[in-house]
Design an enzyme around this catalytic site. Structure first.
Site, mmCIF file in Angstrom:
data_model
loop_
_atom_site.group_PDB
_atom_site.id
_atom_site.type_symbol
_atom_site.label_atom_id
_atom_site.label_comp_id
_atom_site.label_asym_id
_atom_site.label_seq_id
_atom_site.Cartn_x
_atom_site.Cartn_y
_atom_site.Cartn_z
ATOM 1 N N HIS A 38 30.097 95.634 66.296
ATOM 2 C CA HIS A 38 28.961 95.902 67.198
ATOM 3 C C HIS A 38 29.038 97.342 67.721
ATOM 4 O O HIS A 38 28.021 98.043 67.790
ATOM 5 C CB HIS A 38 29.000 94.971 68.414
ATOM 6 C CG HIS A 38 28.889 93.507 68.091
ATOM 7 N ND1 HIS A 38 29.934 92.626 68.233
ATOM 8 C CD2 HIS A 38 27.844 92.769 67.643
ATOM 9 C CE1 HIS A 38 29.541 91.409 67.900
ATOM 10 N NE2 HIS A 38 28.275 91.465 67.528
ATOM 11 N N MET A 185 34.721 91.606 60.530
ATOM 12 C CA MET A 185 34.777 91.246 61.951
ATOM 13 C C MET A 185 33.592 90.358 62.289
ATOM 14 O O MET A 185 32.470 90.592 61.828
ATOM 15 C CB MET A 185 34.748 92.499 62.810
ATOM 16 C CG MET A 185 36.050 93.240 62.764
ATOM 17 S SD MET A 185 36.090 94.487 64.054
ATOM 18 C CE MET A 185 37.694 95.193 63.697
ATOM 19 N N ARG A 188 32.759 84.860 65.480
ATOM 20 C CA ARG A 188 33.222 83.516 65.114
ATOM 21 C C ARG A 188 34.670 83.515 64.603
ATOM 22 O O ARG A 188 35.261 82.437 64.482
ATOM 23 C CB ARG A 188 32.301 82.898 64.058
ATOM 24 C CG ARG A 188 30.945 82.495 64.614
ATOM 25 C CD ARG A 188 30.163 81.623 63.645
ATOM 26 N NE ARG A 188 28.980 81.037 64.260
ATOM 27 C CZ ARG A 188 27.746 81.555 64.190
ATOM 28 N NH1 ARG A 188 27.530 82.653 63.501
ATOM 29 N NH2 ARG A 188 26.734 80.952 64.783
HETATM 30 P P1 AMP Z 1 25.749 89.187 66.244
HETATM 31 O O1 AMP Z 1 26.213 89.455 67.638
HETATM 32 O O2 AMP Z 1 26.774 88.504 65.390
HETATM 33 O O3 AMP Z 1 24.389 88.563 66.194
HETATM 34 O O4 AMP Z 1 25.570 90.610 65.559
HETATM 35 C C1 AMP Z 1 24.816 91.632 66.138
HETATM 36 C C2 AMP Z 1 24.703 92.779 65.163
HETATM 37 O O5 AMP Z 1 26.006 93.251 64.841
HETATM 38 C C3 AMP Z 1 24.045 92.374 63.827
HETATM 39 O O6 AMP Z 1 23.211 93.419 63.385
HETATM 40 C C4 AMP Z 1 25.236 92.204 62.927
HETATM 41 O O7 AMP Z 1 24.934 92.406 61.565
HETATM 42 C C5 AMP Z 1 26.162 93.285 63.445
HETATM 43 N N1 AMP Z 1 27.546 93.001 63.066
HETATM 44 C C6 AMP Z 1 28.217 91.834 63.224
HETATM 45 N N2 AMP Z 1 29.454 91.918 62.693
HETATM 46 C C7 AMP Z 1 29.564 93.168 62.169
HETATM 47 C C8 AMP Z 1 30.593 93.877 61.473
HETATM 48 N N3 AMP Z 1 31.769 93.317 61.213
HETATM 49 N N4 AMP Z 1 30.349 95.147 61.093
HETATM 50 C C9 AMP Z 1 29.152 95.733 61.363
HETATM 51 N N5 AMP Z 1 28.140 95.134 62.016
HETATM 52 C C10 AMP Z 1 28.341 93.858 62.405
#
Ligand code: AMP
Length: 280
Positions: A38, A185, A188
């Site tokens: 993030h 990363m 979860r």
């Molecule tokens: P989430 O909080 O899981 O909904 O993710 C929020 C944003 O962070 C989304 O655009 C995801 O694709 C991005 N994101 C989640 N994990 C990663 C990661 N390991 N590397 C880069 N971006 C990520």
């Protein structure tokens, strides 16, 4: 100073004021429980924009009835600290009841793209995603929004929605940030028991092995998928949901490797569903 904004009206007011001053607004939507993935999106937004807004919202409409909405990890204080440090100007942290008041009825469905892969296993998931992202775009009014390629299908769907609905926001997709052993990363990952955590690295390793196979001239997609499945089967307790190889442009399942493709995997490590992908 990082502002914490709890209501839709005050978020709109904040963004409208920035726009009046001619500021470029960058936006990073998240579900919180932040990690370096993030933060990489935030840092890019800070580099490219005058004002950066991050949202923290565990979006109920993208979870199925049997999924982990209730137990999804949350820690607003920790997230706020990380966002401040990364240079975010405003954190939008709305109440689910304000985002989806009683009688809420409108959903966005991106045909076909939302029905395959994760959309097949998680019916309605991408309707929830597209809907909340559209709502957040209307509230935050960003010039650019930043998404991770870890959620490969998600960023494709968002780009399609933005193009089809003539939304004035530039979608920026950024590479997956990984742990030292290659595991993508994810918030979860905190669900994983220690042995599951170490076994989970096989998902990324199998994608890298597939890339090597393709590099050595193997072009039959079913052969590559079989090799991936075989590698994953060397670890106990991992159940594959899907392995797919698709044309990066058309999103069609590829029988042969030709041009740009991506390989995506979803797998249950114990009870935790993880996803990963690679572009080749
Ligand atoms: P989430 O909080 O899981 O909904 O993710 C929020 C944003 O962070 C989304 O655009 C995801 O694709 C991005 N994101 C989640 N994990 C990663 C990661 N390991 N590397 C880069 N971006 C990520």
């Amino acid at each position: 100073m990082t502002k914490i904004i709890r209501t839709i009206a005050s978020m709109k007011k904040f963004s409208a004021a920035q726009k009046r001053r001619g500021k470029k607004i960058g936006f990073v939507p998240t579900m919180g429980y932040l990690h370096a993935g993030h933060i990489s999106l935030i840092k890019q937004a800070v580099k490219e924009c005058d004002v950066v807004v991050a949202s923290i919202f565990v979006n109920p409409t993208q979870f199925g009835p049997k999924e982990d909405l209730k137990k999804y990890p949350r820690d607003f204080k920790r997230d706020a600290k990380m966002l401040k440090k990364a240079g975010v100007d405003a954190i939008f942290y709305p109440d689910p009841k304000a985002m989806y008041p009683k009688g809420y009825k409108t959903y966005i469905y991106v045909r076909e793209l939302g029905d395959v892969m994760c959309g097949k296993t998680r019916p309605g998931h991408f309707e929830g995603v597209a809907t909340v992202v559209a709502k957040l775009f209307n509230i935050v009014m960003p010039d650019a929004a930043y998404f991770g390629k870890k959620d490969f299908q998600q960023q494709i769907i968002i780009k399609k929605m933005v193009a089809d609905l003539n939304m004035d926001v530039k979608i920026v997709s950024l590479p997956t940030v990984r742990e030292a052993d290659g595991l993508a990363m994810s918030s979860r990952n905190t669900y994983l028991e220690p042995d599951e955590r170490s076994n989970a690295a096989i998902i990324n390793r199998s994608l890298l092995a597939a890339k090597k196979l393709i590099g050595s001239g193997v072009s039959d997609a079913s052969k590559i998928k079989k090799a991936i499945a075989k590698l994953i089967a060397t670890k106990r307790g991992i159940k594959i949901d899907y392995i797919t190889i698709r044309d990066a442009k058309t999103f069609d399942e590829a029988a042969k490797i030709k041009g740009k493709v991506f390989i995506a995997i979803a797998a249950y490590v114990g009870r935790t569903r993880l996803i990963d992908n690679i572009e080749i």
